[in-house]
Design a protein around this motif. Structure first.
Motif, short mmCIF file in Angstrom:
data_model
loop_
_atom_site.label_atom_id
_atom_site.label_comp_id
_atom_site.label_asym_id
_atom_site.label_seq_id
_atom_site.Cartn_x
_atom_site.Cartn_y
_atom_site.Cartn_z
N LEU A 131 0.83 -1.20 0.00
CA LEU A 131 0.00 0.00 0.00
C LEU A 131 0.87 1.26 0.00
CD1 LEU A 131 -2.80 -0.98 2.56
CD2 LEU A 131 -3.14 -0.43 0.15
N GLY A 132 1.86 1.28 0.89
CA GLY A 132 2.73 2.46 0.97
C GLY A 132 3.63 2.60 -0.24
N GLY A 133 4.24 1.49 -0.67
CA GLY A 133 5.14 1.54 -1.82
C GLY A 133 4.42 1.89 -3.10
N GLY A 134 3.16 1.48 -3.22
CA GLY A 134 2.41 1.78 -4.43
C GLY A 134 2.27 3.28 -4.67
N ARG A 135 2.31 4.07 -3.62
CA ARG A 135 2.23 5.53 -3.77
C ARG A 135 3.48 6.10 -4.42
NH1 ARG A 135 0.60 5.98 2.57
NH2 ARG A 135 -1.38 4.85 2.44
N HIS A 136 4.55 5.29 -4.46
CA HIS A 136 5.83 5.75 -5.03
C HIS A 136 6.26 4.87 -6.20
CE1 HIS A 136 6.39 8.42 -1.53
NE2 HIS A 136 5.84 7.43 -0.84
N GLY A 137 5.32 4.13 -6.78
CA GLY A 137 5.63 3.32 -7.95
C GLY A 137 6.33 2.01 -7.64
N LEU A 138 6.33 1.58 -6.37
CA LEU A 138 6.98 0.33 -5.99
C LEU A 138 5.97 -0.80 -5.93
CD1 LEU A 138 9.31 1.61 -3.10
CD2 LEU A 138 9.85 1.36 -5.53
N GLY A 139 6.40 -2.01 -6.31
CA GLY A 139 5.55 -3.19 -6.25
C GLY A 139 6.22 -4.30 -5.47
N LYS A 140 5.65 -5.51 -5.58
CA LYS A 140 6.13 -6.62 -4.76
C LYS A 140 7.59 -6.97 -5.07
CE LYS A 140 4.03 -10.63 -2.64
NZ LYS A 140 2.83 -11.48 -2.60
N ARG A 141 8.01 -6.81 -6.35
CA ARG A 141 9.40 -7.12 -6.70
C ARG A 141 10.39 -6.18 -6.04
NH1 ARG A 141 9.29 -8.52 -13.22
NH2 ARG A 141 8.02 -10.41 -13.07
N ASP A 142 9.92 -5.04 -5.56
CA ASP A 142 10.81 -4.06 -4.93
C ASP A 142 10.97 -4.30 -3.43
OD1 ASP A 142 11.21 -2.37 -7.32
OD2 ASP A 142 9.07 -2.02 -7.12
N LEU A 143 10.17 -5.21 -2.87
CA LEU A 143 10.28 -5.46 -1.43
C LEU A 143 11.48 -6.35 -1.14
CD1 LEU A 143 6.55 -6.03 -0.40
CD2 LEU A 143 7.83 -3.89 -0.66
N VAL A 144 12.26 -5.97 -0.13
CA VAL A 144 13.46 -6.70 0.26
C VAL A 144 13.38 -7.04 1.75
CG1 VAL A 144 14.91 -5.63 -1.51
CG2 VAL A 144 14.67 -4.51 0.72
N SER A 145 14.37 -7.76 2.25
CA SER A 145 14.41 -8.06 3.68
C SER A 145 14.40 -6.75 4.47
CB SER A 145 15.66 -8.87 4.02
OG SER A 145 15.61 -10.13 3.39
N ASN A 146 13.63 -6.71 5.52
CA ASN A 146 13.38 -5.45 6.22
C ASN A 146 13.98 -5.45 7.63
OD1 ASN A 146 10.95 -7.36 6.54
ND2 ASN A 146 10.77 -5.98 8.31
N ILE A 147 13.97 -4.26 8.20
CA ILE A 147 14.34 -4.06 9.61
C ILE A 147 13.06 -4.12 10.44
CG2 ILE A 147 15.21 -2.34 11.27
CD1 ILE A 147 16.89 -1.24 8.86
N ASN A 148 13.19 -4.66 11.65
CA ASN A 148 12.08 -4.63 12.62
C ASN A 148 12.54 -3.83 13.85
OD1 ASN A 148 10.11 -6.43 11.28
ND2 ASN A 148 11.73 -7.96 11.55
N TRP A 149 12.23 -2.54 13.84
CA TRP A 149 12.58 -1.73 15.01
C TRP A 149 11.77 -2.22 16.22
CZ3 TRP A 149 16.81 0.63 13.80
CH2 TRP A 149 16.99 1.26 12.58
#
Length: 227
Positions: free
Chosen positions: A143-161
């Motif tokens: 949802l958030g990435g879609g506002r900036h032209g990002l899709g599922k292929r752009d998701l990478v391993s993330n940080i968990n603060w």
């Protein structure tokens, strides 16, 4: 006199002192439980995440705002610091080993780089098919990435603060009760213009949020000399 709660206090009062000194507030917002949040953090500005209720995992991705192919890289970040946890001094690196952001203050102590983001698929695998309809972090990132032209292929391993994922001597890991508390905060300075995606984690099937997701406060500050 009773101190104001982290949700109601003035923005500079919830920012670690080493960040608040000589700083002005650029943005101050409370992200509701289970919601996404995105923003471009200008080079030199500092983003502070405040755990309002305590034990709230905040899933986090970062991209070069002008070239989103350069995203946060967990392997490069860990190789650069020789430890799996993040805290003050950690540099968040992209896959070319370039610095995206630096942790400049941390009142929690350590943050996870291994636990990943929950999704309807992982919830189903771990907790049963009845959880498939539950909203999860991957959906928030989309949802958030879609506002900036990002899709599922752009998701990478993330940080968990704020999430507690200890690793045993035999290499086993697990998500356990958190070490965070209401009002604890972590501050990251942008080393270049950085697009940040946040999922205020909706997970209710393990202890990462104390089984009760709560809001997180985001405060962006800039040094007075640059304001």
């Amino acid at each position: 006199m009773t101190a104001a709660s982290p949700a109601a206090a003035a923005p500079l009062a919830v920012v670690p002192p080493e960040v608040a000194a000589d700083a002005v507030v650029i943005h101050d917002e409370t992200v509701a439980a289970r919601n996404p949040w995105t923003r471009v953090i200008t080079a030199g500005d500092t983003l502070t995440l405040v755990d309002v209720g305590g034990n709230q995992a905040v899933d986090f991705l970062a991209y070069d705002a002008h070239n989103t192919e350069l995203s946060y890289s967990a392997p490069d970040t860990l190789q650069g610091q020789d430890t799996i946890y993040l805290t003050t001094g950690s540099v968040l690196r992209d896959a070319e080993h370039g610095a995206l952001m630096t942790v400049v203050a941390d009142t929690c102590g350590r943050h996870d780089t291994l636990g990943g983001a929950c999704s309807k698929e992982s919830n189903t695998l771990r907790y049963g098919h009845h959880t498939r309809a539950q909203h999860a972090c991957v959906e928030n990132f989309l949802l958030g990435g879609g506002r900036h032209g990002l899709g599922k292929r752009d998701l990478v391993s993330n940080i968990n603060w704020f999430m507690n994922v200890p690793v045993d001597p035999d290499g086993a890991l697990g998500i356990v009760d958190g070490i965070s508390a209401p009002g604890l905060a972590v501050s990251v300075r942008a080393e270049r213009d950085v697009l940040v995606l946040i999922s205020n984690c909706p997970q209710i099937n393990n202890p990462c949020n104390g089984f009760d997701p709560t809001p997180v406060r985001v405060v962006v500050t800039r040094s007075e000399s640059r304001a």
